[in-house]
Motif scaffolding. Structure first.
Motif, PDB file in Angstrom:
ATOM      1  N   ALA A 224       6.562   4.354   0.611  1.00 31.17           N
ATOM      2  CA  ALA A 224       6.365   4.927   1.680  1.00 31.17           C
ATOM      3  C   ALA A 224       4.661   4.718   1.908  1.00 31.17           C
ATOM      4  O   ALA A 224       4.285   4.912   3.212  1.00 31.17           O
ATOM      5  CB  ALA A 224       6.521   6.549   1.523  1.00 31.17           C
ATOM      6  N   ASP A 225       3.891   4.446   0.881  1.00 30.78           N
ATOM      7  CA  ASP A 225       2.512   4.325   1.302  1.00 30.78           C
ATOM      8  C   ASP A 225       1.939   2.975   0.507  1.00 30.78           C
ATOM      9  O   ASP A 225       1.274   3.024  -0.496  1.00 30.78           O
ATOM     10  CB  ASP A 225       1.807   5.245   0.677  1.00 30.78           C
ATOM     11  CG  ASP A 225       0.203   5.470   1.085  1.00 30.78           C
ATOM     12  OD1 ASP A 225      -0.231   4.444   1.670  1.00 30.78           O
ATOM     13  OD2 ASP A 225      -0.330   6.428   0.783  1.00 30.78           O
ATOM     14  N   PRO A 226       2.207   1.732   1.318  1.00 31.06           N
ATOM     15  CA  PRO A 226       1.733   0.590   0.737  1.00 31.06           C
ATOM     16  C   PRO A 226       0.218   0.281   0.633  1.00 31.06           C
ATOM     17  O   PRO A 226      -0.048  -0.169  -0.383  1.00 31.06           O
ATOM     18  CB  PRO A 226       2.337  -0.341   1.828  1.00 31.06           C
ATOM     19  CG  PRO A 226       2.805   0.335   3.016  1.00 31.06           C
ATOM     20  CD  PRO A 226       3.093   1.745   2.443  1.00 31.06           C
ATOM     21  N   ASP A 227      -0.295   0.859   1.440  1.00 33.03           N
ATOM     22  CA  ASP A 227      -2.000   0.944   1.292  1.00 33.03           C
ATOM     23  C   ASP A 227      -2.357   1.395  -0.043  1.00 33.03           C
ATOM     24  O   ASP A 227      -3.105   0.748  -0.613  1.00 33.03           O
ATOM     25  CB  ASP A 227      -2.594   1.773   2.521  1.00 33.03           C
ATOM     26  CG  ASP A 227      -2.873   1.052   3.683  1.00 33.03           C
ATOM     27  OD1 ASP A 227      -2.177  -0.030   3.713  1.00 33.03           O
ATOM     28  OD2 ASP A 227      -2.882   1.659   4.721  1.00 33.03           O
ATOM     29  N   LYS A 228      -1.613   2.491  -0.268  1.00 28.28           N
ATOM     30  CA  LYS A 228      -2.209   3.045  -1.693  1.00 28.28           C
ATOM     31  C   LYS A 228      -1.372   2.388  -2.825  1.00 28.28           C
ATOM     32  O   LYS A 228      -2.220   2.225  -4.055  1.00 28.28           O
ATOM     33  CB  LYS A 228      -1.758   4.660  -1.669  1.00 28.28           C
ATOM     34  CG  LYS A 228      -2.219   5.145  -2.960  1.00 28.28           C
ATOM     35  CD  LYS A 228      -2.154   6.853  -2.465  1.00 28.28           C
ATOM     36  CE  LYS A 228      -1.999   7.761  -3.928  1.00 28.28           C
ATOM     37  NZ  LYS A 228      -1.124   8.517  -4.114  1.00 28.28           N
ATOM     38  N   ASN A 229      -0.350   2.219  -2.685  1.00 25.41           N
ATOM     39  CA  ASN A 229       0.543   1.748  -4.020  1.00 25.41           C
ATOM     40  C   ASN A 229       0.975   0.291  -4.261  1.00 25.41           C
ATOM     41  O   ASN A 229       1.235  -0.193  -5.328  1.00 25.41           O
ATOM     42  CB  ASN A 229       1.878   2.528  -3.923  1.00 25.41           C
ATOM     43  CG  ASN A 229       1.486   4.043  -3.961  1.00 25.41           C
ATOM     44  OD1 ASN A 229       0.667   4.655  -4.434  1.00 25.41           O
ATOM     45  ND2 ASN A 229       2.522   4.648  -2.986  1.00 25.41           N
ATOM     46  N   PHE A 230       0.739  -0.554  -3.321  1.00 22.29           N
ATOM     47  CA  PHE A 230       0.922  -1.980  -3.349  1.00 22.29           C
ATOM     48  C   PHE A 230      -0.425  -2.709  -3.800  1.00 22.29           C
ATOM     49  O   PHE A 230      -1.198  -2.703  -2.775  1.00 22.29           O
ATOM     50  CB  PHE A 230       1.513  -2.551  -2.168  1.00 22.29           C
ATOM     51  CG  PHE A 230       2.904  -2.372  -1.781  1.00 22.29           C
ATOM     52  CD1 PHE A 230       3.511  -1.132  -2.507  1.00 22.29           C
ATOM     53  CD2 PHE A 230       3.545  -2.723  -0.612  1.00 22.29           C
ATOM     54  CE1 PHE A 230       4.905  -0.842  -1.970  1.00 22.29           C
ATOM     55  CE2 PHE A 230       4.818  -2.304  -0.335  1.00 22.29           C
ATOM     56  CZ  PHE A 230       5.486  -1.485  -1.184  1.00 22.29           C
ATOM     57  N   ALA A 231      -0.414  -3.150  -5.195  1.00 24.60           N
ATOM     58  CA  ALA A 231      -1.549  -3.964  -5.507  1.00 24.60           C
ATOM     59  C   ALA A 231      -1.703  -5.187  -4.919  1.00 24.60           C
ATOM     60  O   ALA A 231      -2.812  -5.881  -4.832  1.00 24.60           O
ATOM     61  CB  ALA A 231      -1.495  -3.899  -7.177  1.00 24.60           C
ATOM     62  N   MET A 232      -0.504  -5.969  -4.655  1.00 23.56           N
ATOM     63  CA  MET A 232      -0.651  -7.237  -4.406  1.00 23.56           C
ATOM     64  C   MET A 232       0.598  -7.429  -3.558  1.00 23.56           C
ATOM     65  O   MET A 232       1.818  -6.906  -3.755  1.00 23.56           O
ATOM     66  CB  MET A 232      -0.390  -8.347  -5.662  1.00 23.56           C
ATOM     67  CG  MET A 232      -0.902  -9.620  -5.308  1.00 23.56           C
ATOM     68  SD  MET A 232       0.794 -10.675  -4.798  1.00 23.56           S
ATOM     69  CE  MET A 232       1.663 -10.530  -6.361  1.00 23.56           C
ATOM     70  N   ILE A 233       0.315  -8.144  -2.463  1.00 23.51           N
ATOM     71  CA  ILE A 233       1.426  -8.425  -1.322  1.00 23.51           C
ATOM     72  C   ILE A 233       1.415  -9.866  -1.091  1.00 23.51           C
ATOM     73  O   ILE A 233       0.510 -10.636  -0.631  1.00 23.51           O
ATOM     74  CB  ILE A 233       0.964  -7.886   0.019  1.00 23.51           C
ATOM     75  CG1 ILE A 233       1.191  -6.279  -0.333  1.00 23.51           C
ATOM     76  CG2 ILE A 233       2.092  -8.006   0.987  1.00 23.51           C
ATOM     77  CD1 ILE A 233       0.847  -5.603   0.890  1.00 23.51           C
ATOM     78  N   MET A 234       2.465 -10.849  -1.525  1.00 24.66           N
ATOM     79  CA  MET A 234       2.399 -12.174  -1.190  1.00 24.66           C
ATOM     80  C   MET A 234       3.739 -12.493  -0.590  1.00 24.66           C
ATOM     81  O   MET A 234       4.969 -12.058  -0.595  1.00 24.66           O
ATOM     82  CB  MET A 234       2.869 -12.872  -2.612  1.00 24.66           C
ATOM     83  CG  MET A 234       2.880 -14.346  -2.591  1.00 24.66           C
ATOM     84  SD  MET A 234       3.443 -15.014  -4.185  1.00 24.66           S
ATOM     85  CE  MET A 234       1.979 -14.918  -5.126  1.00 24.66           C
TER      86      MET A 234
END
Ligand SMILES: [Zn+2]
Length: 245
Positions: A224-234
């Motif tokens: 729900a909160d990718p800014d906070k919880n996603f460390a890497m996006i590929m």
């Protein structure tokens, strides 16, 4: 209808979407209306088939969904007012259901007047639609056509997390990844992703990967909160965000 569908396909459409029933945000189509006849929908399906692809439809009412299925439509978008017998039919025929976890909650849209009345009517059906889809093991996708307001983009993760009301985190993540990919691949040779499979982690597949701080299989709210919880996006092998030191 045939001319219109051929024009869209010639212009590069990979699959065809018809609006066969009333909408919430649109002002001139009451919800109860079925907007095309069986013959019109079938004409679109017939042309899509000649291009080896398929037709999906925006539809909420049971009547519009039934007409679309009878005409050969393979994916129902929304479906918030469908009845139990119809979801059974969809499960038996392998027709996809692509609703959105829209509820009249803190993420509700600021509709007014008649649009608000329609919003309440469809969101009253959300729980029933997902519950029936789960009960009869219908093919469910995760999608939306609420694309036209930039403020809604960041909410997509929140909507995905809401699937936990009806599905386990594993089921919800599978719906949004490999099962969505299975639905889209029904456009066959029109599929623009030609390099490899989508929605799976495998050699030769598109490298669409997320590194999450935490385990979304245990806590779906992490998405729900990718800014906070996603460390890497590929995406397709290219890194768009990387906070891993
Ligand atoms: Zn729609």
């Amino acid at each position: 209808m045939m001319t219109a569908v051929r024009e869209q396909l010639r212009a590069g459409a990979t699959q065809i979407k018809l609006s066969v029933g009333g909408g919430v945000s649109s002002n001139y189509d009451p919800l109860d209306v079925t907007e095309y006849t069986f013959e019109e929908i079938k004409a679109a399906v017939d042309v899509a088939k000649t291009w080896n692809t398929y037709v999906m439809v925006h539809a909420n009412t049971d009547a519009s969904i039934r007409t679309a299925i009878a005409a050969g439509v393979l994916s129902i978008e929304h479906g918030f007012l469908l009845e139990e017998e119809t979801i059974k039919l969809m499960a038996n025929k392998g027709v996809w259901l692509s609703p959105e976890p829209l509820l009249n909650d803190e993420d509700a849209f600021p509709f007014t007047g008649e649009n608000q009345r329609k919003w309440i009517q469809v969101t009253d059906g959300t729980d029933k639609t997902y519950s029936l889809a789960k009960k009869y093991k219908a093919k469910v996708a995760f999608g939306t056509d609420l694309l036209f307001d930039p403020t809604l983009g960041p909410k997509q993760g929140k909507f995905l997390a809401k699937l936990k009301r009806w599905f386990t985190p594993y089921e919800a993540l599978k719906i949004a990844t490999s099962e969505n990919a299975e639905l889209l691949a029904m456009c066959g040779p029109r599929n623009p992703y030609k390099e490899g499979p989508l929605g799976v982690v495998a050699e030769g597949a598109y490298a669409d990967l997320l590194l999450v701080n935490g385990n979304p299989l245990e806590n779906l709210d992490l998405v729900a909160d990718p800014d906070k919880n996603f460390a890497m996006i590929m995406k397709d092998g290219k890194i768009y965000k990387n906070t891993v030191k």
